[in-house]
Design a protein around this motif. Structure first.
Motif, PDB file in Angstrom:
ATOM      1  N   HIS A 127       0.833  -1.200   0.000  1.00  0.00           N
ATOM      2  CA  HIS A 127       0.000   0.000   0.000  1.00  0.00           C
ATOM      3  C   HIS A 127       0.872   1.256   0.000  1.00  0.00           C
ATOM      4  CE1 HIS A 127      -3.851  -1.956   1.926  1.00  0.00           C
ATOM      5  NE2 HIS A 127      -3.593  -2.403   0.711  1.00  0.00           N
ATOM      6  N   ALA A 128       1.910   1.251   0.847  1.00  0.00           N
ATOM      7  CA  ALA A 128       2.788   2.420   0.961  1.00  0.00           C
ATOM      8  C   ALA A 128       3.725   2.546  -0.226  1.00  0.00           C
ATOM      9  CB  ALA A 128       3.593   2.334   2.258  1.00  0.00           C
ATOM     10  N   ALA A 129       4.188   1.407  -0.736  1.00  0.00           N
ATOM     11  CA  ALA A 129       5.195   1.425  -1.798  1.00  0.00           C
ATOM     12  C   ALA A 129       4.646   1.951  -3.120  1.00  0.00           C
ATOM     13  CB  ALA A 129       5.771   0.019  -1.995  1.00  0.00           C
ATOM     14  N   LEU A 130       3.398   1.668  -3.420  1.00  0.00           N
ATOM     15  CA  LEU A 130       2.862   2.042  -4.737  1.00  0.00           C
ATOM     16  C   LEU A 130       2.876   3.554  -4.979  1.00  0.00           C
ATOM     17  CD1 LEU A 130       0.096  -0.678  -5.000  1.00  0.00           C
ATOM     18  CD2 LEU A 130       1.982  -0.343  -6.607  1.00  0.00           C
ATOM     19  N   PRO A 131       2.370   4.392  -4.064  1.00  0.00           N
ATOM     20  CA  PRO A 131       2.501   5.839  -4.306  1.00  0.00           C
ATOM     21  C   PRO A 131       3.948   6.310  -4.208  1.00  0.00           C
ATOM     22  CG  PRO A 131       1.529   5.440  -2.147  1.00  0.00           C
ATOM     23  CD  PRO A 131       1.567   4.123  -2.849  1.00  0.00           C
ATOM     24  N   LEU A 132       4.751   5.638  -3.379  1.00  0.00           N
ATOM     25  CA  LEU A 132       6.161   6.017  -3.257  1.00  0.00           C
ATOM     26  C   LEU A 132       6.920   5.724  -4.547  1.00  0.00           C
ATOM     27  CD1 LEU A 132       8.336   7.124  -1.377  1.00  0.00           C
ATOM     28  CD2 LEU A 132       8.674   4.798  -0.497  1.00  0.00           C
ATOM     29  N   VAL A 133       6.602   4.597  -5.157  1.00  0.00           N
ATOM     30  CA  VAL A 133       7.233   4.228  -6.429  1.00  0.00           C
ATOM     31  C   VAL A 133       6.920   5.269  -7.507  1.00  0.00           C
ATOM     32  CG1 VAL A 133       6.991   2.582  -8.350  1.00  0.00           C
ATOM     33  CG2 VAL A 133       7.503   1.763  -6.041  1.00  0.00           C
ATOM     34  N   ASP A 134       5.689   5.755  -7.523  1.00  0.00           N
ATOM     35  CA  ASP A 134       5.331   6.795  -8.491  1.00  0.00           C
ATOM     36  C   ASP A 134       6.194   8.041  -8.307  1.00  0.00           C
ATOM     37  OD1 ASP A 134       3.370   5.195  -9.571  1.00  0.00           O
ATOM     38  OD2 ASP A 134       1.729   6.082  -8.412  1.00  0.00           O
ATOM     39  N   MET A 135       6.431   8.392  -7.051  1.00  0.00           N
ATOM     40  CA  MET A 135       7.263   9.564  -6.775  1.00  0.00           C
ATOM     41  C   MET A 135       8.718   9.305  -7.165  1.00  0.00           C
ATOM     42  SD  MET A 135       5.723  10.830  -3.093  1.00  0.00           S
ATOM     43  CE  MET A 135       6.137  12.548  -3.281  1.00  0.00           C
ATOM     44  N   MET A 136       9.203   8.108  -6.891  1.00  0.00           N
ATOM     45  CA  MET A 136      10.580   7.759  -7.231  1.00  0.00           C
ATOM     46  C   MET A 136      10.821   7.819  -8.738  1.00  0.00           C
ATOM     47  SD  MET A 136      11.360   4.510  -4.754  1.00  0.00           S
ATOM     48  CE  MET A 136      11.680   4.697  -3.001  1.00  0.00           C
ATOM     49  N   GLN A 137       9.857   7.331  -9.490  1.00  0.00           N
ATOM     50  CA  GLN A 137      10.007   7.337 -10.943  1.00  0.00           C
ATOM     51  C   GLN A 137      10.117   8.765 -11.475  1.00  0.00           C
ATOM     52  OE1 GLN A 137       6.906   5.320 -13.114  1.00  0.00           O
ATOM     53  NE2 GLN A 137       8.293   4.781 -14.768  1.00  0.00           N
ATOM     54  N   LYS A 138       9.368   9.681 -10.869  1.00  0.00           N
ATOM     55  CA  LYS A 138       9.403  11.072 -11.313  1.00  0.00           C
ATOM     56  C   LYS A 138      10.719  11.761 -10.966  1.00  0.00           C
ATOM     57  CE  LYS A 138       4.385  11.647 -11.009  1.00  0.00           C
ATOM     58  NZ  LYS A 138       3.261  12.279 -10.262  1.00  0.00           N
ATOM     59  N   THR A 139      11.433  11.227  -9.964  1.00  0.00           N
ATOM     60  CA  THR A 139      12.697  11.837  -9.542  1.00  0.00           C
ATOM     61  C   THR A 139      13.911  11.031 -10.022  1.00  0.00           C
ATOM     62  OG1 THR A 139      12.492  10.691  -7.405  1.00  0.00           O
ATOM     63  CG2 THR A 139      11.710  12.966  -7.517  1.00  0.00           C
ATOM     64  N   GLY A 140      13.691  10.153 -11.009  1.00  0.00           N
ATOM     65  CA  GLY A 140      14.795   9.417 -11.608  1.00  0.00           C
ATOM     66  C   GLY A 140      15.322   8.266 -10.778  1.00  0.00           C
ATOM     67  N   GLU A 141      14.523   7.760  -9.846  1.00  0.00           N
ATOM     68  CA  GLU A 141      14.962   6.653  -8.975  1.00  0.00           C
ATOM     69  C   GLU A 141      14.310   5.337  -9.404  1.00  0.00           C
ATOM     70  OE1 GLU A 141      15.097   8.070  -4.614  1.00  0.00           O
ATOM     71  OE2 GLU A 141      13.672   9.423  -5.592  1.00  0.00           O
ATOM     72  N   GLN A 142      14.299   5.090 -10.684  1.00  0.00           N
ATOM     73  CA  GLN A 142      13.578   3.943 -11.211  1.00  0.00           C
ATOM     74  C   GLN A 142      14.126   2.621 -10.706  1.00  0.00           C
ATOM     75  OE1 GLN A 142      12.097   4.413 -15.098  1.00  0.00           O
ATOM     76  NE2 GLN A 142      12.093   2.228 -15.603  1.00  0.00           N
ATOM     77  N   GLU A 143      15.444   2.488 -10.636  1.00  0.00           N
ATOM     78  CA  GLU A 143      16.037   1.228 -10.184  1.00  0.00           C
ATOM     79  C   GLU A 143      15.708   0.951  -8.725  1.00  0.00           C
ATOM     80  OE1 GLU A 143      17.585  -1.279 -11.783  1.00  0.00           O
ATOM     81  OE2 GLU A 143      16.908  -0.182 -13.547  1.00  0.00           O
ATOM     82  N   ARG A 144      15.766   1.989  -7.902  1.00  0.00           N
ATOM     83  CA  ARG A 144      15.414   1.819  -6.495  1.00  0.00           C
ATOM     84  C   ARG A 144      13.948   1.448  -6.356  1.00  0.00           C
ATOM     85  NH1 ARG A 144      14.713   6.213  -1.703  1.00  0.00           N
ATOM     86  NH2 ARG A 144      14.302   4.708  -0.059  1.00  0.00           N
ATOM     87  N   ALA A 145      13.105   2.084  -7.153  1.00  0.00           N
ATOM     88  CA  ALA A 145      11.673   1.790  -7.114  1.00  0.00           C
ATOM     89  C   ALA A 145      11.412   0.337  -7.505  1.00  0.00           C
ATOM     90  CB  ALA A 145      10.924   2.730  -8.057  1.00  0.00           C
ATOM     91  N   LYS A 146      12.098  -0.103  -8.547  1.00  0.00           N
ATOM     92  CA  LYS A 146      11.919  -1.479  -9.025  1.00  0.00           C
ATOM     93  C   LYS A 146      12.370  -2.484  -7.961  1.00  0.00           C
ATOM     94  CE  LYS A 146      14.543  -2.699 -12.448  1.00  0.00           C
ATOM     95  NZ  LYS A 146      15.093  -2.783 -13.821  1.00  0.00           N
ATOM     96  N   THR A 147      13.513  -2.211  -7.339  1.00  0.00           N
ATOM     97  CA  THR A 147      14.029  -3.117  -6.301  1.00  0.00           C
ATOM     98  C   THR A 147      13.085  -3.173  -5.106  1.00  0.00           C
ATOM     99  OG1 THR A 147      16.305  -2.642  -6.969  1.00  0.00           O
ATOM    100  CG2 THR A 147      15.980  -3.566  -4.767  1.00  0.00           C
ATOM    101  N   LEU A 148      12.584  -2.004  -4.702  1.00  0.00           N
ATOM    102  CA  LEU A 148      11.668  -1.935  -3.555  1.00  0.00           C
ATOM    103  C   LEU A 148      10.416  -2.754  -3.803  1.00  0.00           C
ATOM    104  CD1 LEU A 148      10.626  -0.672  -0.890  1.00  0.00           C
ATOM    105  CD2 LEU A 148       9.784   1.256  -2.257  1.00  0.00           C
ATOM    106  N   LEU A 149       9.794  -2.567  -4.937  1.00  0.00           N
ATOM    107  CA  LEU A 149       8.534  -3.251  -5.227  1.00  0.00           C
ATOM    108  C   LEU A 149       8.745  -4.752  -5.380  1.00  0.00           C
ATOM    109  CD1 LEU A 149       5.664  -2.295  -5.428  1.00  0.00           C
ATOM    110  CD2 LEU A 149       5.963  -1.971  -7.892  1.00  0.00           C
ATOM    111  N   ALA A 150       9.827  -5.128  -6.037  1.00  0.00           N
ATOM    112  CA  ALA A 150      10.108  -6.559  -6.242  1.00  0.00           C
ATOM    113  C   ALA A 150      10.351  -7.269  -4.919  1.00  0.00           C
ATOM    114  CB  ALA A 150      11.313  -6.717  -7.155  1.00  0.00           C
ATOM    115  N   LYS A 151      11.063  -6.611  -4.015  1.00  0.00           N
ATOM    116  CA  LYS A 151      11.368  -7.224  -2.718  1.00  0.00           C
ATOM    117  C   LYS A 151      10.102  -7.455  -1.897  1.00  0.00           C
ATOM    118  CE  LYS A 151      14.310  -6.682   1.359  1.00  0.00           C
ATOM    119  NZ  LYS A 151      15.319  -5.816   2.034  1.00  0.00           N
TER     120      LYS A 151
END
Length: 401
Positions: free
Chosen positions: A352-376
């Protein structure tokens, strides 16, 4: 009043204590769990139990007193009393006492956010529970069946942990038991927690159906407290399904009066989170923020941490919806939500928390971190059962790839 006509002494005390421990559960069902009448009943029962040599009656009186502390969200005293009940049960080697001692533990531990401890006690309780020998326990302990209660708390913990297959299994078993017992209070309560579990998985149609079942079961016997719980679930689910304004108004009428009272009340932080989510769904962000902030205050005031991560997340979503200028504050809230959920092993709440956070990460160029977070997080979630939450997270991860 009848006992006052008897001569003072041990016999009168025993008769009065017998009546009080039977009266308490019926008062709870009729008027509510935290009324002054119920508190006075169990306070008197506890006083009389100290004069009695009957360990069963002493245990029942102490259990009722624990139940008051639980629903008043006095968690430290409730846990102390639960431990005391466990000590008595161990010394007596009585299976009904053991079952009810575990009952007090799982019902306390879930609200303080101790998911694994709750599951352990529920599992131990169900190992002891025998429907033929223990079906009358509801008359003496809280007005609801301990086996059903174990299933409903276990189901909710499993859903929060993202174990949706096991949560569905325990829901089925708990619903079957509650129907076979023909105890409306147990059926209503089981339906409420089953619906909350479905809501966690974002199965809002199922949540609404369970809400309807909870309300019908409670209405059949005039069980006001359980009826209110069912209506809160049903109205929230209806708002989530079709932005139903009538449902939102009903939900607010059920919850907002409690916001104005300073006293503690179990489950209130969760209700405030549902109300905030409903306001968010309708687009009434200011009211949603107020409800979420009140929920966080209550969480700290009561020491009730089960919904902490959800309240942080909801406040972050509402702040972001209110203004793009709240981006930094919203991200901090999402990070807090994620940390709180991780601390308690709540993989579904982490998603629940990761999904909106991932959207924010993608907008700030943190795509790899977002991908790792969601996958884990998805690795710790049961993917064998396709629930909307997991489907949404998997689709989001695929987009990141």
């Amino acid at each position: 009043e009848l006992t006052s006509q008897l001569e003072p002494g041990e016999k009168r005390n025993r008769i009065e204590l017998d009546l009080l421990v039977l009266l308490g559960p019926q008062q709870m069902l009729a008027t509510g769990f935290v009324t002054q009448e119920v508190a006075e009943t169990y306070q008197r029962a506890r006083e009389l139990s100290e004069l009695s040599n009957d360990q069963n009656l002493r245990f029942q009186a102490l259990w009722g007193f624990w139940h008051i502390k639980e629903f008043r969200a006095e968690w430290a005293p409730a846990l102390h009393l639960a431990d005391k009940l466990s000590e008595i049960a161990f010394s007596e080697q009585d299976d009904a006492m053991h079952l009810q001692a575990h009952h007090s533990q799982w019902s306390t531990r879930i609200f303080t956010g101790e998911l694994d401890a709750c599951i352990d006690h529920a599992a131990c309780g169900l190992e002891i529970y025998d429907v033929d020998r223990h079906r009358d326990q509801a008359q003496k302990f809280g007005g609801h069946d301990p086996g059903v209660c174990a299933y409903q708390m276990w189901t909710t913990c499993l859903a929060i942990k993202g174990q949706f297959g096991e949560s569905a299994r325990t829901t089925r078993e708990g619903m079957n038991l509650s129907r076979n017992l023909e105890q409306p209070a147990s059926l209503s309560s089981m339906s409420f927690f089953a619906g909350i579990s479905e809501g966690i998985a974002e199965n809002f149609e199922n949540a609404a159906q369970y809400g309807e079942t909870a309300v019908r079961a409670a209405e059949s016997q005039g069980l006001v407290p359980f009826q209110q719980m069912g209506l809160i679930l049903l109205n929230w689910a209806q708002v989530r399904l079709d932005s139903n304004m009538n449902a939102l108004e009903s939900l607010a009428q059920l919850i907002e009066p409690a916001m104005k009272k300073p006293r503690k009340r179990a489950i209130l932080p969760a209700y405030l989170c549902l109300l905030a989510d409903a306001y968010r769904t309708i687009g009434q962000f200011e009211k949603g923020i107020k409800a979420a902030e009140e929920g966080l205050k209550r969480k700290d005031f009561q020491g009730e941490y089960l919904w902490e991560s959800e309240l942080y997340r909801m406040l972050g979503i509402l702040k972001l919806a209110q203004s793009s200028g709240n981006t930094v504050e919203a991200r901090v809230l999402f990070e807090k939500s994620l940390a709180s959920a991780a601390q308690r092993g709540g993989a579904a709440f982490q998603l629940h928390a990761a999904l909106p956070l991932v959207d924010m990460m993608q907008k700030t160029g943190e795509q790899e971190r977002a991908k790792t977070l969601l996958a884990k997080i998805l690795e710790n979630t049961d993917g064998t059962v396709k629930v909307p939450l997991v489907t949404r997270a998997v689709q989001r991860l695929d987009c990141l790839k």
